[in-house]
Design a protein around this motif. Structure first.
Motif, PDB file in Angstrom:
ATOM      1  N   ARG A  35      12.090  -4.901  76.707  1.00  0.00           N
ATOM      2  CA  ARG A  35      11.713  -5.890  75.852  1.00  0.00           C
ATOM      3  C   ARG A  35      12.737  -6.068  74.842  1.00  0.00           C
ATOM      4  N   ARG A  36      14.057  -6.395  75.326  1.00  0.00           N
ATOM      5  CA  ARG A  36      15.204  -6.263  74.664  1.00  0.00           C
ATOM      6  C   ARG A  36      16.240  -7.600  75.204  1.00  0.00           C
ATOM      7  N   GLN A  37      16.823  -8.054  74.408  1.00  0.00           N
ATOM      8  CA  GLN A  37      18.174  -8.955  74.830  1.00  0.00           C
ATOM      9  C   GLN A  37      19.275  -8.702  73.970  1.00  0.00           C
ATOM     10  N   LEU A  88      24.391 -13.342  78.166  1.00  0.00           N
ATOM     11  CA  LEU A  88      22.890 -12.992  77.674  1.00  0.00           C
ATOM     12  C   LEU A  88      22.725 -11.629  78.588  1.00  0.00           C
ATOM     13  N   TRP A 123      18.499  -8.345  70.119  1.00  0.00           N
ATOM     14  CA  TRP A 123      16.869  -8.876  69.892  1.00  0.00           C
ATOM     15  C   TRP A 123      16.023  -7.955  70.491  1.00  0.00           C
ATOM     16  N   HIS A 182      19.354  -9.492  79.586  1.00  0.00           N
ATOM     17  CA  HIS A 182      17.854  -9.306  79.241  1.00  0.00           C
ATOM     18  C   HIS A 182      17.592  -8.269  80.059  1.00  0.00           C
ATOM     19  N   TRP A 183      17.016  -7.512  79.257  1.00  0.00           N
ATOM     20  CA  TRP A 183      16.122  -6.202  79.974  1.00  0.00           C
ATOM     21  C   TRP A 183      14.505  -6.228  79.750  1.00  0.00           C
ATOM     22  N   LYS A 184      14.085  -6.764  80.631  1.00  0.00           N
ATOM     23  CA  LYS A 184      12.415  -7.241  80.463  1.00  0.00           C
ATOM     24  C   LYS A 184      11.915  -5.721  80.133  1.00  0.00           C
ATOM     25  N   ARG A 243      15.698  -9.230  65.015  1.00  0.00           N
ATOM     26  CA  ARG A 243      17.129  -9.757  65.450  1.00  0.00           C
ATOM     27  C   ARG A 243      18.006  -9.496  64.400  1.00  0.00           C
ATOM     28  N   ARG A 261      22.865 -11.015  73.067  1.00  0.00           N
ATOM     29  CA  ARG A 261      23.436 -12.188  73.174  1.00  0.00           C
ATOM     30  C   ARG A 261      24.949 -12.242  72.525  1.00  0.00           C
ATOM     31  N   GLU A 280      15.944   0.129  84.277  1.00  0.00           N
ATOM     32  CA  GLU A 280      16.007  -1.261  84.986  1.00  0.00           C
ATOM     33  C   GLU A 280      16.222  -0.819  86.513  1.00  0.00           C
ATOM     34  N   ASP A 299      12.026  -7.291  70.859  1.00  0.00           N
ATOM     35  CA  ASP A 299      10.264  -7.611  70.874  1.00  0.00           C
ATOM     36  C   ASP A 299       9.607  -6.719  69.873  1.00  0.00           C
TER      37      ASP A 299
END
Length: 192
Positions: free
Chosen positions: A83-85, A76, A165, A78-80, A175, A87, A20, A167
């Motif tokens: 492609r993961r998050q 939350l 999560w 979110h690591w775009k 999940r 929670r 990131e 992607d």
């Protein structure tokens, strides 16, 4: 496949720190006030482990009021680029004064002075007013260390559930959910 959510978090977080570009430790913090009105904002993760996820802030702002009224929160990550998050849901407590002091001492002097100058979340007539208060703090603490303000410190979110999560193609996401039990953590899967 690990059944320790903190080991899995450490692995994913290490990847995020290397991929990131900005603030890999940024997380959305969701709270509710006494009337049930939700609010969400970004904060920075400053510590984590089996006892929870730690962030620091002004104790007189809106999020602090929310947490005083309802000491529960959701986080939350979110690591775009990955492609993961992740929670996290849990209960919230204050960090100790010693923990807050230790972290405050690591902040830049300008950030320390800003913590004194800001009435976080309160109305501000104009930027010049804040800048003048900041200059007052520079003069007040000139030549010495900046102590932690009494209205500033940390919070720890102790999770009861953590979801990872990932992607996948065609929205067939993976999940994995971990739920705290009296004996440790129970792992399961959720439909995408």
């Amino acid at each position: 496949m690990t059944t320790d959510p903190f080991a899995l978090f450490d692995s994913w977080f290490a990847e995020a720190r290397s991929s990131e570009i900005n603030d890999s430790n940024a997380m959305a913090l969701a709270t509710v006030d006494a009337s049930g009105q939700p609010s969400v904002r970004m904060v920075l993760l400053k510590g984590h482990g089996p006892d929870g996820f730690v962030f620091y802030t002004n104790h007189e702002g809106r999020k602090a009021a929310d947490l005083a009224a309802v000491p529960k929160a959701a986080l939350l990550f979110h690591w775009k680029s990955l492609r993961r998050q992740i929670r996290v849901e849990g209960t919230v407590t204050h960090t100790t004064a010693a923990e807050s002091d230790a972290y405050f001492a690591t902040r830049s002097r300008d950030s320390q002075l800003g913590a004194w100058a800001s009435d976080q979340s309160r109305p501000l007539a104009d930027r010049a007013t804040f800048e003048a208060r900041y200059e007052e703090m520079q003069a007040r603490f000139a030549g010495g260390d900046v102590p932690r303000p009494p209205h500033w410190g940390g919070y720890r979110v102790t999770p009861h559930a953590i979801e990872f999560w990932q992607d996948r193609a065609h929205r067939l996401h993976e999940r994995r959910v971990f739920t705290r039990t009296a004996d440790g953590w129970r792992e399961g899967l959720l439909y995408p």
